[in-house]
Design an enzyme around this catalytic site. Structure first.
Site, short mmCIF file in Angstrom:
data_model
loop_
_atom_site.label_atom_id
_atom_site.label_comp_id
_atom_site.label_asym_id
_atom_site.label_seq_id
_atom_site.Cartn_x
_atom_site.Cartn_y
_atom_site.Cartn_z
N HIS A 125 -10.86 43.88 9.74
CA HIS A 125 -11.26 42.76 8.88
C HIS A 125 -10.07 42.10 8.19
CE1 HIS A 125 -15.49 44.79 8.62
NE2 HIS A 125 -15.30 44.16 9.75
N CYS A 136 -2.86 24.66 8.93
CA CYS A 136 -1.88 24.81 10.01
C CYS A 136 -1.84 26.21 10.59
CB CYS A 136 -0.49 24.42 9.50
SG CYS A 136 0.24 25.63 8.37
N CYS A 185 -0.65 25.52 0.82
CA CYS A 185 0.29 26.03 1.83
C CYS A 185 1.66 25.36 1.70
CB CYS A 185 -0.30 25.78 3.21
SG CYS A 185 0.79 26.21 4.57
N CYS A 188 2.84 23.56 5.56
CA CYS A 188 2.42 22.22 5.97
C CYS A 188 2.29 21.30 4.76
CB CYS A 188 1.10 22.27 6.76
SG CYS A 188 -0.34 22.79 5.81
ZN ZN Z 1 -0.45 25.04 6.21
#
Ligand code: ZN
Length: 282
Positions: A125, A136, A185, A188
């Protein structure tokens, strides 16, 4: 076919006999980590009744649900990150070193098998020590995210809650959640982050499942440690082993869905059984 073995030394010996040829495959669950302070939300003292785990659908469809998850996770992370492996984890690693156990499939996302010295661990998991970007796909270190979250939330009191759930989630009042600042993130520049774990309502990646079925095929025996096998994602490997005539042993406090397929069944705490098992097979 089931031999119900009481929590005695005879039961441990039956399990030792099962493992004596080596090459056992371990399938572990939340019950193995309760001694490390990570609660089993399906066990006897479980928290499932008072806490509904985050679902994949809520997390991916609703930015507000996602925001709340990360606010709670920011608080719960501290307990997960500071948890230590217990005698059961160390016993599994010892059983690997003598060849009694081969690979380990774990349903746990806490990384404690590896911290206890185990190798060849498949995290069925996923793991809470990583994040994955929904935009991304970049996989990044959760500890690095913690540094960024602390910087973005200097006034947020991460010690406010004392109820942590096995997925690193905690209960927090709405007003606390609203004040939390989430970051996105870095790879990206804006994709939403998800912990690299399989949420309720999400399927385990097919290649990971196929790899685990391959491990079952090669195993001399399958030993379930600390799982009631409620979720099909783990139970299917017990079904597969039984179909192939691979003997199944189960150690768990309380009944499990796989009891009818087990040739050795010990209803006892893992912290008592596993160190004794490791001693006998050393
Ligand atoms: Zn990303």
């Amino acid at each position: 076919m089931t031999t119900a073995v009481p929590a005695t030394l005879d039961g441990v010996q039956a399990l030792a006999d099962l493992l004596t040829d080596g090459g056992a495959l371990v399938l572990s669950g939340a019950g193995l980590s309760t001694d490390s302070g990570i609660p089993d939300y399906r066990g006897v003292t479980g928290s499932l009744r008072r806490h509904t785990p985050m679902t994949y659908q809520t997390f991916t469809r609703y930015p507000r649900g996602r925001h709340r998850y990360w606010a709670r996770s920011h608080v719960g992370w501290r307990q997960i990150a500071t948890a230590s492996p217990n005698a059961g984890h160390r016993a599994v690693a010892a059983l690997q070193r003598v060849g009694a156990v081969g690979e380990v499939i774990t349903q746990n996302v806490d990384g404690l098998h590896q911290a206890g010295g185990a190798r060849d661990v498949v995290e069925l998991h996923g793991g809470l020590d990583r994040t994955v970007c929904l935009g991304c796909g970049d996989v990044a270190d959760r500890a690095a995210l913690d540094v960024r979250l602390r910087a973005a939330n200097p006034g947020f009191r991460p010690d406010a809650a004392d109820e942590v759930n096995p997925d690193g989630d905690v209960e927090l009042p709405d007003e606390a959640l609203d004040g939390f600042v989430m970051v996105d993130c870095l790879a990206c520049g804006g994709g939403p982050l998800k912990p690299d774990v399989v949420f309720f309502g999400e399927t385990v990646p097919r290649d990971r499942v196929d790899h685990c079925f391959g491990l079952v095929d090669q195993a001399r025996s399958l030993v379930v440690l600390g799982s009631s096998l409620t979720v099909m994602s783990g139970y299917r490997f017990v079904i597969a082993a039984a179909k192939r005539g691979i003997p199944v042993g189960i150690v768990n406090s309380g009944p499990t869905r796989g009891d009818g397929k087990a040739s050795v069944r010990i209803d006892a705490p893992l912290g008592a059984v596993l160190p004794e098992l490791a001693r006998r097979l050393a």
